[in-house]
Motif scaffolding. Sequence first.
Motif, short mmCIF file in Angstrom:
data_model
loop_
_atom_site.label_atom_id
_atom_site.label_comp_id
_atom_site.label_asym_id
_atom_site.label_seq_id
_atom_site.Cartn_x
_atom_site.Cartn_y
_atom_site.Cartn_z
N UNK A 187 10.05 19.12 9.10
CA UNK A 187 10.69 18.82 10.50
C UNK A 187 10.95 19.68 11.49
N UNK A 188 11.41 20.83 11.13
CA UNK A 188 11.78 22.01 11.83
C UNK A 188 10.23 22.69 12.56
N UNK A 189 9.20 22.74 11.54
CA UNK A 189 8.12 23.47 11.83
C UNK A 189 7.32 22.19 12.93
N UNK A 190 7.30 21.05 12.51
CA UNK A 190 6.61 20.17 13.59
C UNK A 190 7.22 20.02 14.98
N UNK A 191 8.50 20.32 14.86
CA UNK A 191 9.14 20.57 16.40
C UNK A 191 8.87 21.55 17.19
N UNK A 192 8.56 22.72 16.41
CA UNK A 192 8.41 23.71 17.22
C UNK A 192 6.81 24.09 17.37
N UNK A 193 5.75 23.69 16.47
CA UNK A 193 4.62 23.52 16.79
C UNK A 193 3.92 23.16 18.10
N UNK A 194 4.31 22.00 18.80
CA UNK A 194 3.81 21.80 19.93
C UNK A 194 3.91 22.62 21.17
N UNK A 195 5.32 23.39 20.85
CA UNK A 195 5.34 24.46 22.06
C UNK A 195 4.64 25.63 21.85
N UNK A 196 4.34 25.87 20.24
CA UNK A 196 3.41 27.04 20.24
C UNK A 196 1.88 26.85 20.55
N UNK A 197 1.57 25.63 20.33
CA UNK A 197 0.16 25.02 20.63
C UNK A 197 0.07 25.03 22.13
N UNK A 198 0.94 24.57 22.97
CA UNK A 198 0.85 24.53 24.24
C UNK A 198 0.70 25.84 25.13
N UNK A 199 1.75 26.65 24.51
CA UNK A 199 1.71 28.16 25.01
C UNK A 199 0.26 28.87 24.71
N UNK A 200 -0.25 28.65 23.58
CA UNK A 200 -1.55 29.16 23.13
C UNK A 200 -2.64 28.38 24.16
N UNK A 201 -2.58 27.14 24.35
CA UNK A 201 -3.66 26.60 25.36
C UNK A 201 -3.40 27.05 26.66
N UNK A 202 -2.10 26.83 27.41
CA UNK A 202 -1.97 27.04 28.66
C UNK A 202 -2.06 28.61 29.18
N UNK A 203 -1.41 29.36 28.26
CA UNK A 203 -1.29 30.87 28.36
C UNK A 203 0.22 30.97 29.42
N UNK A 204 0.85 29.80 29.72
CA UNK A 204 1.76 29.67 30.70
C UNK A 204 3.39 29.80 29.84
N UNK A 205 3.72 30.96 30.03
CA UNK A 205 4.99 31.09 29.37
C UNK A 205 6.41 31.42 30.37
N UNK A 206 6.03 31.10 31.52
CA UNK A 206 7.00 31.46 32.54
C UNK A 206 8.32 30.58 32.24
N UNK A 207 8.30 29.59 31.43
CA UNK A 207 9.54 29.02 31.21
C UNK A 207 10.50 29.60 29.94
N UNK A 208 9.85 30.59 29.47
CA UNK A 208 10.44 30.87 28.31
C UNK A 208 11.14 32.42 28.51
#
Length: 103
Positions: A17-38
Amino acid sequence: MTGAGIALLAGTVSTLLFASSTLPMVLKALRTKDLASYSLANLVLANVGNAVHCIYVVHLPVGPIWALHGFYVVSTGLMLLWCLRYRPARRSHGALRNERSLA
């Protein structure tokens, strides 16, 4: 099912559950290269916390906590690297003032 079996099952389910909740964030960051909100400070603290937590985890028997901790080490490490690599160059205060005066 024994108490140890229930604990192992709970640890496995919570890890998934914890890994699945974090994985979308990591994949979006990888795809968009937009980490301005972090927050850079948050990512640095998370990595320092993971490094210290390694001392605790390596003294535990191999199990779901190792998988969860390994996932967090890799994902927070990648997020920090990407944040540093893809963040826009900061402009100096003087350069920003000059741009405003030209506009």
